[in-house]
Design a protein around this motif. Structure first.
Motif, PDB file in Angstrom:
ATOM      1  N   ARG A 179       5.320   7.360  20.806  1.00  0.00           N
ATOM      2  CA  ARG A 179       3.986   6.932  20.381  1.00  0.00           C
ATOM      3  C   ARG A 179       3.385   7.845  19.319  1.00  0.00           C
ATOM      4  N   ASP A 180       3.615   9.140  19.439  1.00  0.00           N
ATOM      5  CA  ASP A 180       3.024  10.124  18.525  1.00  0.00           C
ATOM      6  C   ASP A 180       4.092  11.104  18.045  1.00  0.00           C
ATOM      7  N   PRO A 181       5.056  10.627  17.252  1.00  0.00           N
ATOM      8  CA  PRO A 181       6.144  11.514  16.827  1.00  0.00           C
ATOM      9  C   PRO A 181       5.631  12.634  15.922  1.00  0.00           C
ATOM     10  N   PRO A 182       6.154  13.835  16.071  1.00  0.00           N
ATOM     11  CA  PRO A 182       5.714  14.928  15.212  1.00  0.00           C
ATOM     12  C   PRO A 182       6.118  14.718  13.758  1.00  0.00           C
ATOM     13  N   VAL A 183       7.258  14.051  13.537  1.00  0.00           N
ATOM     14  CA  VAL A 183       7.708  13.709  12.187  1.00  0.00           C
ATOM     15  C   VAL A 183       7.404  12.236  11.948  1.00  0.00           C
ATOM     16  N   GLN A 184       6.581  11.955  10.957  1.00  0.00           N
ATOM     17  CA  GLN A 184       6.176  10.585  10.677  1.00  0.00           C
ATOM     18  C   GLN A 184       7.062   9.914   9.627  1.00  0.00           C
ATOM     19  N   VAL A 185       7.619  10.700   8.718  1.00  0.00           N
ATOM     20  CA  VAL A 185       8.393  10.147   7.600  1.00  0.00           C
ATOM     21  C   VAL A 185       9.691  10.936   7.441  1.00  0.00           C
ATOM     22  N   VAL A 186      10.797  10.221   7.339  1.00  0.00           N
ATOM     23  CA  VAL A 186      12.106  10.830   7.110  1.00  0.00           C
ATOM     24  C   VAL A 186      12.698  10.224   5.841  1.00  0.00           C
ATOM     25  N   LEU A 187      13.213  11.060   4.966  1.00  0.00           N
ATOM     26  CA  LEU A 187      13.771  10.592   3.698  1.00  0.00           C
ATOM     27  C   LEU A 187      15.277  10.417   3.780  1.00  0.00           C
ATOM     28  N   ARG A 188      15.750   9.298   3.256  1.00  0.00           N
ATOM     29  CA  ARG A 188      17.177   9.016   3.171  1.00  0.00           C
ATOM     30  C   ARG A 188      17.472   8.461   1.786  1.00  0.00           C
ATOM     31  N   ARG A 189      18.762   8.307   1.472  1.00  0.00           N
ATOM     32  CA  ARG A 189      19.185   7.693   0.209  1.00  0.00           C
ATOM     33  C   ARG A 189      20.342   6.756   0.497  1.00  0.00           C
ATOM     34  N   THR A 190      20.323   5.586  -0.101  1.00  0.00           N
ATOM     35  CA  THR A 190      21.415   4.635   0.099  1.00  0.00           C
ATOM     36  C   THR A 190      22.621   5.034  -0.756  1.00  0.00           C
ATOM     37  N   VAL A 191      23.805   4.787  -0.229  1.00  0.00           N
ATOM     38  CA  VAL A 191      25.031   5.003  -1.004  1.00  0.00           C
ATOM     39  C   VAL A 191      25.691   3.666  -1.331  1.00  0.00           C
ATOM     40  N   ALA A 192      25.078   2.574  -0.874  1.00  0.00           N
ATOM     41  CA  ALA A 192      25.544   1.224  -1.170  1.00  0.00           C
ATOM     42  C   ALA A 192      24.365   0.286  -0.972  1.00  0.00           C
ATOM     43  N   GLU A 193      24.492  -0.950  -1.421  1.00  0.00           N
ATOM     44  CA  GLU A 193      23.444  -1.926  -1.160  1.00  0.00           C
ATOM     45  C   GLU A 193      23.335  -2.182   0.341  1.00  0.00           C
ATOM     46  N   PRO A 240       0.834  -1.207   0.000  1.00  0.00           N
ATOM     47  CA  PRO A 240       0.000   0.000   0.000  1.00  0.00           C
ATOM     48  C   PRO A 240       0.866   1.253   0.000  1.00  0.00           C
ATOM     49  N   SER A 241       0.343   2.305  -0.590  1.00  0.00           N
ATOM     50  CA  SER A 241       1.083   3.559  -0.714  1.00  0.00           C
ATOM     51  C   SER A 241       0.744   4.514   0.419  1.00  0.00           C
ATOM     52  N   LEU A 242       1.737   5.296   0.838  1.00  0.00           N
ATOM     53  CA  LEU A 242       1.489   6.342   1.829  1.00  0.00           C
ATOM     54  C   LEU A 242       0.544   7.411   1.297  1.00  0.00           C
ATOM     55  N   LEU A 243       0.477   7.522  -0.022  1.00  0.00           N
ATOM     56  CA  LEU A 243      -0.359   8.553  -0.637  1.00  0.00           C
ATOM     57  C   LEU A 243      -1.742   8.032  -0.994  1.00  0.00           C
ATOM     58  N   ALA A 244      -2.080   6.806  -0.550  1.00  0.00           N
ATOM     59  CA  ALA A 244      -3.406   6.265  -0.825  1.00  0.00           C
ATOM     60  C   ALA A 244      -4.469   7.085  -0.113  1.00  0.00           C
ATOM     61  N   PRO A 245      -5.665   7.190  -0.688  1.00  0.00           N
ATOM     62  CA  PRO A 245      -6.747   7.933  -0.026  1.00  0.00           C
ATOM     63  C   PRO A 245      -7.017   7.389   1.376  1.00  0.00           C
ATOM     64  N   GLY A 246      -7.077   8.286   2.334  1.00  0.00           N
ATOM     65  CA  GLY A 246      -7.357   7.890   3.705  1.00  0.00           C
ATOM     66  C   GLY A 246      -6.139   7.548   4.525  1.00  0.00           C
ATOM     67  N   ALA A 247      -4.963   7.453   3.898  1.00  0.00           N
ATOM     68  CA  ALA A 247      -3.762   7.066   4.646  1.00  0.00           C
ATOM     69  C   ALA A 247      -3.436   8.082   5.728  1.00  0.00           C
ATOM     70  N   ALA A 248      -3.598   9.361   5.431  1.00  0.00           N
ATOM     71  CA  ALA A 248      -3.279  10.394   6.417  1.00  0.00           C
ATOM     72  C   ALA A 248      -4.294  10.427   7.551  1.00  0.00           C
ATOM     73  N   HIS A 249      -5.482   9.875   7.321  1.00  0.00           N
ATOM     74  CA  HIS A 249      -6.501   9.874   8.374  1.00  0.00           C
ATOM     75  C   HIS A 249      -6.128   8.900   9.490  1.00  0.00           C
ATOM     76  N   ASP A 250      -5.633   7.721   9.123  1.00  0.00           N
ATOM     77  CA  ASP A 250      -5.236   6.728  10.114  1.00  0.00           C
ATOM     78  C   ASP A 250      -3.990   5.998   9.612  1.00  0.00           C
ATOM     79  N   PRO A 251      -2.816   6.645   9.677  1.00  0.00           N
ATOM     80  CA  PRO A 251      -1.607   6.004   9.139  1.00  0.00           C
ATOM     81  C   PRO A 251      -1.176   4.786   9.930  1.00  0.00           C
ATOM     82  N   TYR A 252      -1.569   4.680  11.200  1.00  0.00           N
ATOM     83  CA  TYR A 252      -1.079   3.572  12.016  1.00  0.00           C
ATOM     84  C   TYR A 252      -1.650   2.229  11.566  1.00  0.00           C
TER      85      TYR A 252
END
Length: 349
Positions: free
Chosen positions: A234-248, A41-53
């Protein structure tokens, strides 16, 4: 307040190796399914922000590694994998690939500033206590705000308290960094108060939901620090953090390729039952508490957030001993990347 829309998310890209199956790696106590790019499932699916848990639970249990095509990133949801992505030098900041390897990813109350990279002397000693001028400013601001609310029949703590306490605490020209002298310029993390506002709102909501805990805090104010750490988990203010891999990188469910954008689901990791007992329960007395959720201890925003929580609840309870929810009100959190209640209606007296 940061916007709920995913403005910081990179544009969708083609899923790498769409036809290739990602290797399956089972973990004890888990039922893993072979992760395929784009099958979860996608984070951008309809309703995901309503109940992400609810979405997080599905991802942790069935899709520990999946490619979210609408988001344009691989998703990590298990605590062990998210912790690796936030600390392992095989991951770097995204979209700013020049971020120091192994340095702080923006999480909790920290925006990932280079100034927050721990120095050797900071690692070798306990976190410094807040300087007196900073503590006094936070305390004074909290009490002024609390007294303004105390005489009302009803008040909104988000609008009238949580929004203004971080602003007053980080006054222009002040130095929130205990390693710097007064008058040192505000750091990038402390100049952006929206995350501390959101975290403080979630913290107060958790406390108001537990009248017995509020009563205990009146007797033992030191409990506020444990309650603050638990609220960030339990209720972090930041829900998603973006990173990038530099190796496998080998993670649950398969292997991330080099150069891959990765979305670390902080909200999912904080409620992983493999790491925390009864993870959905707000329990400041839990023995498996993790104090690193808010960000690196060397980050001034982490210090300020903790001060605002401790002094804020003390000022509110002193000014309003009978503080409670307004009749019929229940808090509701909103947001995708940042999440917290936007309204906290209370009866002060």
């Amino acid at each position: 307040m940061q916007a709920d829309a995913p403005d910081g998310i990179p544009p969708p890209i083609s899923a790498p190796d769409r036809g290739r199956r990602v290797a399956r790696t089972a973990r004890p106590g888990r039922t893993d399914r072979t992760a395929r790019p784009g099958t979860g499932p996608s984070l951008l699916a309809p309703g995901a922000a309503h109940d992400p848990y609810r979405l997080y639970r599905v991802l942790r249990e069935e899709y520990p590694l999946s490619y979210d095509a609408p988001l344009g990133a691989w998703l990590l949801s298990r605590h062990a994998d998210v912790s690796t992505a936030l600390t392992d030098p095989r991951f770097t900041g995204f979209p700013h690939d020049g971020a120091p390897r192994g340095g702080p990813a923006p999480r909790g109350l920290c925006h990932g500033s280079r100034l927050c990279v721990p120095r050797p002397q900071d690692i070798a000693r306990p976190a410094a206590a807040a300087p007196r001028h900073l503590s006094e400013r936070v305390e004074r601001t909290a009490y002024v705000l609390a007294r303004r609310i105390a005489g009302r029949q009803q008040a909104d703590l988000v609008e009238e308290f949580c929004r203004w306490l971080p602003v007053g605490a980080a006054a222009p020209g002040a130095s929130p960094d205990p390693a710097q002298p007064p008058g040192h310029p505000i750091t990038p993390c402390t100049s952006r108060t929206g995350l501390r506002e959101t975290a403080l709102a979630s913290f107060l909501a958790n406390l108001l939901d537990d009248p017995d805990l509020l009563a205990a805090l009146r007797i033992e104010p030191a409990l506020a620090r444990r309650a603050w750490s638990e609220s960030l988990r339990r209720d972090p203010p930041v829900q998603v953090v973006l990173r990038r891999t530099v190796a496998e990188v080998r993670v649950s469910g398969g292997t991330l390729p080099a150069g891959a954008p990765v979305a670390c689901l902080i909200g999912a990791a904080g409620r992983d039952p493999e790491r925390y007992a009864a993870p959905d329960l707000f329990d400041p007395f839990r023995t498996d508490q993790d104090r690193s959720t808010g960000g690196p201890e060397s980050c001034p925003a982490v210090l300020l957030g903790r001060l605002e929580a401790e002094e804020g609840v003390r000022a509110l309870l002193d000014a309003m001993p009978r503080l409670r929810w307004a009749d019929g009100f229940r808090p509701s959190s909103t947001g995708l990347l940042t999440r917290g209640p936007r309204t906290l209606l209370v009866r002060p007296g």
